[in-house]
Design an enzyme around this catalytic site. Structure first.
Site, PDB file in Angstrom:
ATOM      1  N   LYS A  14      -2.390   4.732 -15.240  1.00 42.62           N
ATOM      2  CA  LYS A  14      -3.667   4.671 -14.533  1.00 42.62           C
ATOM      3  C   LYS A  14      -3.456   3.915 -13.225  1.00 42.62           C
ATOM      4  O   LYS A  14      -2.682   2.974 -13.161  1.00 42.62           O
ATOM      5  CB  LYS A  14      -4.712   3.938 -15.366  1.00 42.62           C
ATOM      6  CG  LYS A  14      -5.102   4.679 -16.614  1.00 42.62           C
ATOM      7  CD  LYS A  14      -6.189   3.932 -17.348  1.00 42.62           C
ATOM      8  CE  LYS A  14      -6.595   4.683 -18.595  1.00 42.62           C
ATOM      9  NZ  LYS A  14      -7.678   4.014 -19.301  1.00 42.62           N
ATOM     10  N   GLY A  15      -4.169   4.333 -12.185  1.00 50.09           N
ATOM     11  CA  GLY A  15      -4.045   3.657 -10.897  1.00 50.09           C
ATOM     12  C   GLY A  15      -4.850   2.379 -10.863  1.00 50.09           C
ATOM     13  O   GLY A  15      -6.064   2.393 -11.038  1.00 50.09           O
ATOM     14  N   GLY A  17      -3.565  -0.162  -8.487  1.00 46.72           N
ATOM     15  CA  GLY A  17      -3.131  -0.785  -7.242  1.00 46.72           C
ATOM     16  C   GLY A  17      -4.142  -0.678  -6.125  1.00 46.72           C
ATOM     17  O   GLY A  17      -4.100  -1.430  -5.161  1.00 46.72           O
ATOM     18  N   GLU A  18      -5.087   0.252  -6.238  1.00 44.03           N
ATOM     19  CA  GLU A  18      -6.080   0.418  -5.183  1.00 44.03           C
ATOM     20  C   GLU A  18      -7.004  -0.784  -5.069  1.00 44.03           C
ATOM     21  O   GLU A  18      -7.594  -1.020  -4.031  1.00 44.03           O
ATOM     22  CB  GLU A  18      -6.920   1.683  -5.429  1.00 44.03           C
ATOM     23  CG  GLU A  18      -6.134   2.964  -5.347  1.00 44.03           C
ATOM     24  CD  GLU A  18      -5.482   3.341  -6.682  1.00 44.03           C
ATOM     25  OE1 GLU A  18      -5.656   2.608  -7.674  1.00 44.03           O
ATOM     26  OE2 GLU A  18      -4.789   4.361  -6.707  1.00 44.03           O
TER      27      GLU A  18
END
Length: 75
Positions: A14-15, A17-18
């Protein structure tokens, strides 16, 4: 048994880092405003947009105005 998660990429990650870059654009916009006195409210901030705001009645005011013009003009 694993449940399928529609929010993961093909690797199963899952992302997250944004979250770190959410405030970056606002910080850069505030730094440009602090240096020039010109507020640009849409991205990307370009020299054309800065000069259009000056032409629309805003004036340069900050000690870093000449530096911003030199740096942006050399890109």
């Amino acid at each position: 048994m694993e449940a399928e998660d529609p929010f993961t990429n093909p690797m199963g990650a899952k992302g997250i880092g944004e979250i770190c870059v959410v405030g970056t654009a606002a910080a850069i916009a505030n730094a440009v405003h602090h240096a020039t006195g010109v507020r640009v409210r849409d991205l990307p901030i370009t020299l054309d947009k800065l000069l259009n705001q000056v032409g629309a009645g805003q004036s340069w005011s900050g000690s870093g105005a000449a530096v911003v013009v030199q740096v942006c003009g050399s890109m």
